[in-house]
Design a protein around this motif. Structure first.
Motif, short mmCIF file in Angstrom:
data_model
loop_
_atom_site.label_atom_id
_atom_site.label_comp_id
_atom_site.label_asym_id
_atom_site.label_seq_id
_atom_site.Cartn_x
_atom_site.Cartn_y
_atom_site.Cartn_z
N PRO A 104 8.04 -14.00 -1.45
CA PRO A 104 7.77 -14.86 -0.27
C PRO A 104 7.02 -16.13 -0.65
O PRO A 104 6.15 -16.12 -1.53
CB PRO A 104 6.93 -13.95 0.64
N LEU A 105 7.32 -17.20 0.06
CA LEU A 105 6.73 -18.51 -0.23
C LEU A 105 5.21 -18.48 -0.06
O LEU A 105 4.48 -19.14 -0.82
CB LEU A 105 7.35 -19.56 0.68
N THR A 106 4.73 -17.73 0.91
CA THR A 106 3.28 -17.70 1.15
C THR A 106 2.53 -17.17 -0.07
O THR A 106 1.48 -17.70 -0.45
CB THR A 106 2.96 -16.82 2.37
N LEU A 107 3.06 -16.12 -0.70
CA LEU A 107 2.40 -15.56 -1.88
C LEU A 107 2.52 -16.51 -3.07
O LEU A 107 1.58 -16.64 -3.87
CB LEU A 107 3.01 -14.20 -2.24
N LEU A 108 3.67 -17.17 -3.22
CA LEU A 108 3.86 -18.10 -4.32
C LEU A 108 2.90 -19.29 -4.20
O LEU A 108 2.24 -19.68 -5.18
CB LEU A 108 5.31 -18.59 -4.36
N VAL A 109 2.83 -19.88 -3.00
CA VAL A 109 1.96 -21.03 -2.79
C VAL A 109 0.49 -20.63 -2.95
O VAL A 109 -0.30 -21.35 -3.58
CB VAL A 109 2.21 -21.66 -1.40
N GLY A 110 0.13 -19.49 -2.39
CA GLY A 110 -1.25 -19.02 -2.51
C GLY A 110 -1.66 -18.79 -3.96
O GLY A 110 -2.76 -19.17 -4.37
N LEU A 170 -6.28 -11.42 -7.11
CA LEU A 170 -7.03 -11.53 -5.87
C LEU A 170 -6.16 -11.69 -4.63
O LEU A 170 -6.65 -11.52 -3.51
CB LEU A 170 -8.01 -12.71 -5.94
N TYR A 171 -4.89 -12.03 -4.82
CA TYR A 171 -4.07 -12.29 -3.64
C TYR A 171 -2.73 -11.56 -3.69
O TYR A 171 -2.55 -10.54 -3.00
CB TYR A 171 -3.87 -13.81 -3.48
N ALA A 172 -1.81 -12.05 -4.50
CA ALA A 172 -0.45 -11.49 -4.48
C ALA A 172 -0.44 -10.01 -4.85
O ALA A 172 0.28 -9.21 -4.23
CB ALA A 172 0.44 -12.29 -5.44
N PHE A 173 -1.22 -9.64 -5.85
CA PHE A 173 -1.25 -8.25 -6.32
C PHE A 173 -1.57 -7.26 -5.20
O PHE A 173 -1.05 -6.16 -5.17
CB PHE A 173 -2.27 -8.12 -7.45
N VAL A 186 6.48 -13.10 -12.35
CA VAL A 186 6.74 -14.24 -11.47
C VAL A 186 5.43 -14.87 -11.01
O VAL A 186 5.22 -16.09 -11.13
CB VAL A 186 7.58 -13.81 -10.25
N TYR A 187 4.52 -14.04 -10.50
CA TYR A 187 3.25 -14.58 -10.00
C TYR A 187 2.36 -15.07 -11.15
O TYR A 187 1.60 -16.04 -10.99
CB TYR A 187 2.53 -13.55 -9.15
#
Length: 344
Positions: A104-110, A170-173, A186-187
């Motif tokens: 998702p774009l939100t996780l990529l941008v974050g 801290l975020y995507a994981f 990817v992240y």
């Protein structure tokens, strides 16, 4: 996820006994609920404090450091953007190499923004520990190159790869949409892209902000922009390796610590070797083949990044093949079940 370990009392209980605070625990009393709430609020607060500290460092760099020149001089911003293009291309390629559902774009941008923010931590730590470690490594000036090697292997590599991995952790994981091992690569690549973007901007402004005149600025900035453009993809590769192992750790919680450490060691060593070899090998190539320094550097980077980039893509491809085999087996099992169900 791993199976929960059980105390012998719980294992051998018949199910009728109340084992609360004997061998099991649940949020039963007001104190239990408060302890549970306080623990999770504390974790969230700590995460927010880390992010706020990173934002504060970035704002200070903009207000009082060389990053402020990016807003004053549009050419700096343009150079920084151009220098990030190769790293962006590699990150996009890794993104499309993910055979599972697209992230998702939100996780990529974050993750990208956290990679940008956490670069400030690396800058501070490199500055604080750099001089003492270089002094010890060089025998206080007796062997200067050895001091640089110590600095790259003990400080720069581990520190920069850790803060990039922190941007993922801290975020995507923590999101349920981080649902496959390969998502980590990817992240990790996106965090590396964010880190490379801000690092490139810092290098460009620090090396060209004293130059006067647009023509002179373009002349001085073109070389450093090219150098940073070549250095950027390395950050993507290093952190994608570390991210892959972070993804592996998420689905192997019983060995999560050693798995994450292995990924950080791989990323840190590849990073440190690059930093150690880039200048001397480039100088040797330039002298040996009588070519411009930038041409020699380009050759070194292409070879170095290609070797480790291919190793990374080979690891991702191994996951892709296993993923396809698993789904083929699943489809075959489903088809067999259907045939058995309707077989007269």
């Amino acid at each position: 996820m791993g199976k929960r370990r059980q105390d012998p009392v719980e294992v051998n209980a018949d199910g009728s006994a109340d084992l609360y605070e004997i061998s099991t625990w649940e949020r039963r009393s007001a104190l239990d609920r408060f302890a549970h709430w306080l623990y999770h609020v504390g974790l969230r607060t700590l995460r927010y404090l880390v992010i706020l500290a990173a934002v504060a460092i970035l704002l200070l760099q903009v207000a009082f450091g060389s990053l402020g020149a990016v807003g004053d001089q549009p050419l700096f911003a343009g150079m920084a953007i151009l220098s990030a293009v190769p790293a962006l291309g590699l990150a996009v390629y890794i993104y499309y190499a993910d055979v599972t559902t697209q992230e998702p774009l939100t996780l990529l941008v974050g993750t990208f923004l956290l990679g940008v923010l956490f670069a400030g931590f690396a800058g501070i730590l490199n500055g604080v520990f750099g001089a003492p470690v270089q002094a010890i490594g060089s025998g206080f000036g007796l062997v200067p190159f050895l001091g640089q090697v110590f600095f790259f292997f003990l400080i720069v590599g581990p520190v920069e790869e850790t803060v990039k991995l922190l941007a993922v952790r801290l975020y995507a994981f923590r999101d349920t949409r981080f649902d496959t091992v390969v998502d980590g690569a990817v992240y990790g690549a996106v965090a590396g892209l964010g880190f490379a973007t801000i690092e490139n901007a810092l290098y460009i402004t620090q090396n060209t902000q004293m130059v006067g005149g647009t023509v002179q600025l373009l002349a001085a900035g073109s070389d450093i922009t090219a150098v940073r453009a070549l250095a950027g993809p390395g950050h993507v590769i290093y952190s994608a390796f570390a991210g892959y192992y972070l993804g592996l750790a998420k689905f192997n919680p019983e060995d999560a610590g050693p798995i994450v450490l292995k990924g950080l060691l791989i990323a840190s060593v590849i990073h440190a070797v690059y930093n150690t070899l880039s200048s001397p090998v480039t100088a040797i190539l330039a002298s040996l083949y009588n070519v411009d320094f930038l041409v020699a550097f380009f050759g070194f980077v292409i070879v170095y990044d290609s070797v480790f980039g291919l190793l990374l893509l080979k690891k991702i491809d191994a996951y892709r093949q296993a993923y396809h085999r698993a789904h083929a087996d699943e489809d075959e099992t489903a088809l067999h079940s259907e045939r058995t169900e309707f077989d007269p």
